[in-house]
Write a protein that holds these residues in place. Sequence first.
Motif, mmCIF file in Angstrom:
data_model
loop_
_atom_site.group_PDB
_atom_site.id
_atom_site.type_symbol
_atom_site.label_atom_id
_atom_site.label_comp_id
_atom_site.label_asym_id
_atom_site.label_seq_id
_atom_site.Cartn_x
_atom_site.Cartn_y
_atom_site.Cartn_z
ATOM 1 N N PRO A 43 0.831 -1.213 0.000
ATOM 2 C CA PRO A 43 0.000 0.000 0.000
ATOM 3 C C PRO A 43 0.867 1.264 0.000
ATOM 4 C CG PRO A 43 -0.742 -1.583 1.667
ATOM 5 C CD PRO A 43 0.582 -2.078 1.166
ATOM 6 N N GLY A 44 0.352 2.308 -0.631
ATOM 7 C CA GLY A 44 1.024 3.599 -0.590
ATOM 8 C C GLY A 44 2.190 3.753 -1.551
ATOM 9 N N CYS A 45 2.288 2.888 -2.544
ATOM 10 C CA CYS A 45 3.394 2.985 -3.497
ATOM 11 C C CYS A 45 3.316 4.272 -4.311
ATOM 12 C CB CYS A 45 3.364 1.808 -4.467
ATOM 13 S SG CYS A 45 3.991 0.258 -3.811
ATOM 14 N N TRP A 46 4.468 4.709 -4.774
ATOM 15 C CA TRP A 46 4.536 5.721 -5.819
ATOM 16 C C TRP A 46 4.671 5.002 -7.152
ATOM 17 C CZ3 TRP A 46 8.451 10.041 -4.011
ATOM 18 C CH2 TRP A 46 7.867 10.775 -2.954
ATOM 19 N N SER A 47 4.012 5.558 -8.185
ATOM 20 C CA SER A 47 4.041 4.934 -9.496
ATOM 21 C C SER A 47 3.817 6.007 -10.553
ATOM 22 C CB SER A 47 2.979 3.836 -9.584
ATOM 23 O OG SER A 47 3.128 3.076 -10.781
ATOM 24 N N ILE A 48 3.445 5.591 -11.755
ATOM 25 C CA ILE A 48 2.891 6.516 -12.735
ATOM 26 C C ILE A 48 1.389 6.299 -12.736
ATOM 27 C CG2 ILE A 48 4.996 6.548 -14.129
ATOM 28 C CD1 ILE A 48 3.430 4.789 -16.190
ATOM 29 N N ARG A 49 0.627 7.387 -12.943
ATOM 30 C CA ARG A 49 -0.825 7.293 -12.854
ATOM 31 C C ARG A 49 -1.470 8.242 -13.860
ATOM 32 N NH1 ARG A 49 -1.307 4.630 -8.131
ATOM 33 N NH2 ARG A 49 0.374 4.963 -6.613
ATOM 34 N N PRO A 50 -2.725 7.954 -14.237
ATOM 35 C CA PRO A 50 -3.455 8.953 -15.017
ATOM 36 C C PRO A 50 -3.478 10.279 -14.254
ATOM 37 C CG PRO A 50 -4.642 6.874 -14.992
ATOM 38 C CD PRO A 50 -3.509 6.725 -14.015
ATOM 39 N N ARG A 51 -3.389 11.367 -14.970
ATOM 40 C CA ARG A 51 -3.241 12.676 -14.334
ATOM 41 C C ARG A 51 -4.299 12.924 -13.255
ATOM 42 N NH1 ARG A 51 -0.392 17.063 -15.340
ATOM 43 N NH2 ARG A 51 0.476 16.088 -17.215
ATOM 44 N N GLY A 52 -5.529 12.546 -13.501
ATOM 45 C CA GLY A 52 -6.584 12.805 -12.537
ATOM 46 C C GLY A 52 -6.565 11.890 -11.327
ATOM 47 N N GLU A 53 -5.669 10.892 -11.311
ATOM 48 C CA GLU A 53 -5.613 9.941 -10.202
ATOM 49 C C GLU A 53 -4.328 10.057 -9.389
ATOM 50 O OE1 GLU A 53 -6.312 6.019 -11.714
ATOM 51 O OE2 GLU A 53 -8.032 6.650 -12.919
ATOM 52 N N ALA A 54 -3.559 11.107 -9.618
ATOM 53 C CA ALA A 54 -2.296 11.280 -8.887
ATOM 54 C C ALA A 54 -2.554 11.382 -7.393
ATOM 55 C CB ALA A 54 -1.576 12.523 -9.383
ATOM 56 N N VAL A 55 -1.711 10.728 -6.599
ATOM 57 C CA VAL A 55 -1.900 10.687 -5.152
ATOM 58 C C VAL A 55 -0.852 11.505 -4.416
ATOM 59 C CG1 VAL A 55 -3.013 8.422 -5.239
ATOM 60 C CG2 VAL A 55 -0.526 8.560 -4.962
ATOM 61 N N THR A 56 0.033 12.173 -5.139
ATOM 62 C CA THR A 56 1.111 12.945 -4.523
ATOM 63 C C THR A 56 1.016 14.400 -4.963
ATOM 64 O OG1 THR A 56 2.510 12.177 -6.347
ATOM 65 C CG2 THR A 56 2.733 11.045 -4.239
ATOM 66 N N PRO A 57 1.473 15.328 -4.110
ATOM 67 C CA PRO A 57 1.231 16.752 -4.388
ATOM 68 C C PRO A 57 2.025 17.339 -5.544
ATOM 69 C CG PRO A 57 2.567 16.475 -2.406
ATOM 70 C CD PRO A 57 2.085 15.113 -2.784
ATOM 71 N N ARG A 58 3.154 16.705 -5.920
ATOM 72 C CA ARG A 58 3.985 17.292 -6.982
ATOM 73 C C ARG A 58 4.155 16.337 -8.166
ATOM 74 N NH1 ARG A 58 9.498 19.357 -5.452
ATOM 75 N NH2 ARG A 58 9.705 17.411 -4.279
ATOM 76 N N ALA A 59 3.186 15.449 -8.378
ATOM 77 C CA ALA A 59 3.256 14.548 -9.535
ATOM 78 C C ALA A 59 3.403 15.378 -10.810
ATOM 79 C CB ALA A 59 2.005 13.686 -9.600
ATOM 80 N N PHE A 60 4.226 14.882 -11.738
ATOM 81 C CA PHE A 60 4.523 15.686 -12.910
ATOM 82 C C PHE A 60 4.607 14.840 -14.172
ATOM 83 C CE2 PHE A 60 8.622 14.295 -11.245
ATOM 84 C CZ PHE A 60 9.284 13.860 -12.383
ATOM 85 N N GLY A 61 4.568 15.520 -15.298
ATOM 86 C CA GLY A 61 4.661 14.897 -16.609
ATOM 87 C C GLY A 61 3.877 15.745 -17.598
ATOM 88 N N PRO A 62 4.250 15.719 -18.886
ATOM 89 C CA PRO A 62 3.594 16.580 -19.870
ATOM 90 C C PRO A 62 2.309 16.009 -20.459
ATOM 91 C CG PRO A 62 5.372 15.385 -20.921
ATOM 92 C CD PRO A 62 5.409 15.002 -19.454
ATOM 93 N N PRO A 116 21.438 8.231 11.140
ATOM 94 C CA PRO A 116 20.108 8.741 10.796
ATOM 95 C C PRO A 116 19.055 7.657 10.945
ATOM 96 C CG PRO A 116 21.727 9.219 9.069
ATOM 97 C CD PRO A 116 22.364 8.239 10.012
ATOM 98 N N GLU A 117 17.834 8.087 11.270
ATOM 99 C CA GLU A 117 16.714 7.158 11.290
ATOM 100 C C GLU A 117 16.461 6.644 9.871
ATOM 101 O OE1 GLU A 117 14.927 6.023 13.896
ATOM 102 O OE2 GLU A 117 16.338 7.086 15.187
ATOM 103 N N PRO A 118 15.995 5.405 9.734
ATOM 104 C CA PRO A 118 15.691 4.906 8.382
ATOM 105 C C PRO A 118 14.679 5.797 7.681
ATOM 106 C CG PRO A 118 15.625 3.118 10.004
ATOM 107 C CD PRO A 118 15.740 4.402 10.773
ATOM 108 N N ASP A 119 14.850 5.947 6.376
ATOM 109 C CA ASP A 119 13.918 6.757 5.595
ATOM 110 C C ASP A 119 12.519 6.151 5.620
ATOM 111 O OD1 ASP A 119 15.693 8.715 4.737
ATOM 112 O OD2 ASP A 119 16.419 7.473 3.097
ATOM 113 N N ASP A 120 11.531 6.996 5.818
ATOM 114 C CA ASP A 120 10.141 6.564 5.752
ATOM 115 C C ASP A 120 9.575 7.020 4.410
ATOM 116 O OD1 ASP A 120 7.658 5.598 6.361
ATOM 117 O OD2 ASP A 120 7.067 7.328 7.564
ATOM 118 N N THR A 121 10.129 6.453 3.339
ATOM 119 C CA THR A 121 9.703 6.853 1.998
ATOM 120 C C THR A 121 8.927 5.716 1.357
ATOM 121 O OG1 THR A 121 11.854 6.101 1.151
ATOM 122 C CG2 THR A 121 11.611 8.439 1.631
ATOM 123 N N PRO A 122 8.000 6.044 0.467
ATOM 124 C CA PRO A 122 7.161 5.008 -0.146
ATOM 125 C C PRO A 122 7.974 4.059 -1.029
ATOM 126 C CG PRO A 122 6.199 7.189 -0.442
ATOM 127 C CD PRO A 122 7.592 7.392 0.060
#
Length: 240
Positions: A43-62, A116-122
């Motif tokens: 759960p919570g992966c980062w991926s590529i998504r249709p523009r209207g389904e982006a789940v992250t605040p700075r998703a990008f692409g033309p 450092p604490e382990p990264d809590d990144t998706p």
Amino acid sequence: MGTEGARTDRLSILLEQFDKATDMARARLAGLGDEEYLWEPAPGCWSIRPRGEAVTPRAFGPGAWVLDLGDPDIPAGEYAEVARQAAGGMSVEKIAEDWSVSVARVEEVLAHTGEPEPDDTPLTTIAWRLGHLHYAFAGGWEWAFGERRRDPKLMVDFTPSAAVALERFWEAVDRWRAAVGGVTEEQLDTIGFSRYPYGSDADEPFVGVIAGANLEFIHHMAEIALLRDLWRVRRTPSGR
């Protein structure tokens, strides 16, 4: 294996390393299908998504598909790099600009002591990792050998097709490799030969930029290879 006549200059060593890495990567990516390419193993992966389904605040692409990207920060795995930048004379303000964070955040990182604490990144999908590499190599070429004007984040039309993504990706990688193969000794030592707008490339001799590109390619391809292994064994506890 004989080494007679082998070149040992800086560029040749970096090119040989990159060529071996790309040979292994092409073999490991053979047969990649669309479902595996987009597979989200947690759960919570980062991926590529249709523009209207982006789940992250700075998703990008033309285009119609975008690459997930969250709020800017300095991950724990990069604390040592920030310390090296500061020790090398880069100002706190410049480091903050490169990482798109506040000066206070950079100062916090530089003041950190201990492990450092382990990264809590998706976790990121194969599609995300390939897309990340694709725009980095496309942008790397543009800002070292091209017109130095296009935003790397707008240069790659992300696609849900694994076959199309790989075809476009290898075109960008091959163009980078061909251009780097013609770099002179003087250019290797030129600070700012690459004007890549994200990160510290513009403040480094180009030989360091090439070495960094090799490292980026190798470590992300290793991650992709592991994801392919996990995809292959995902349905049976024994992996058989």
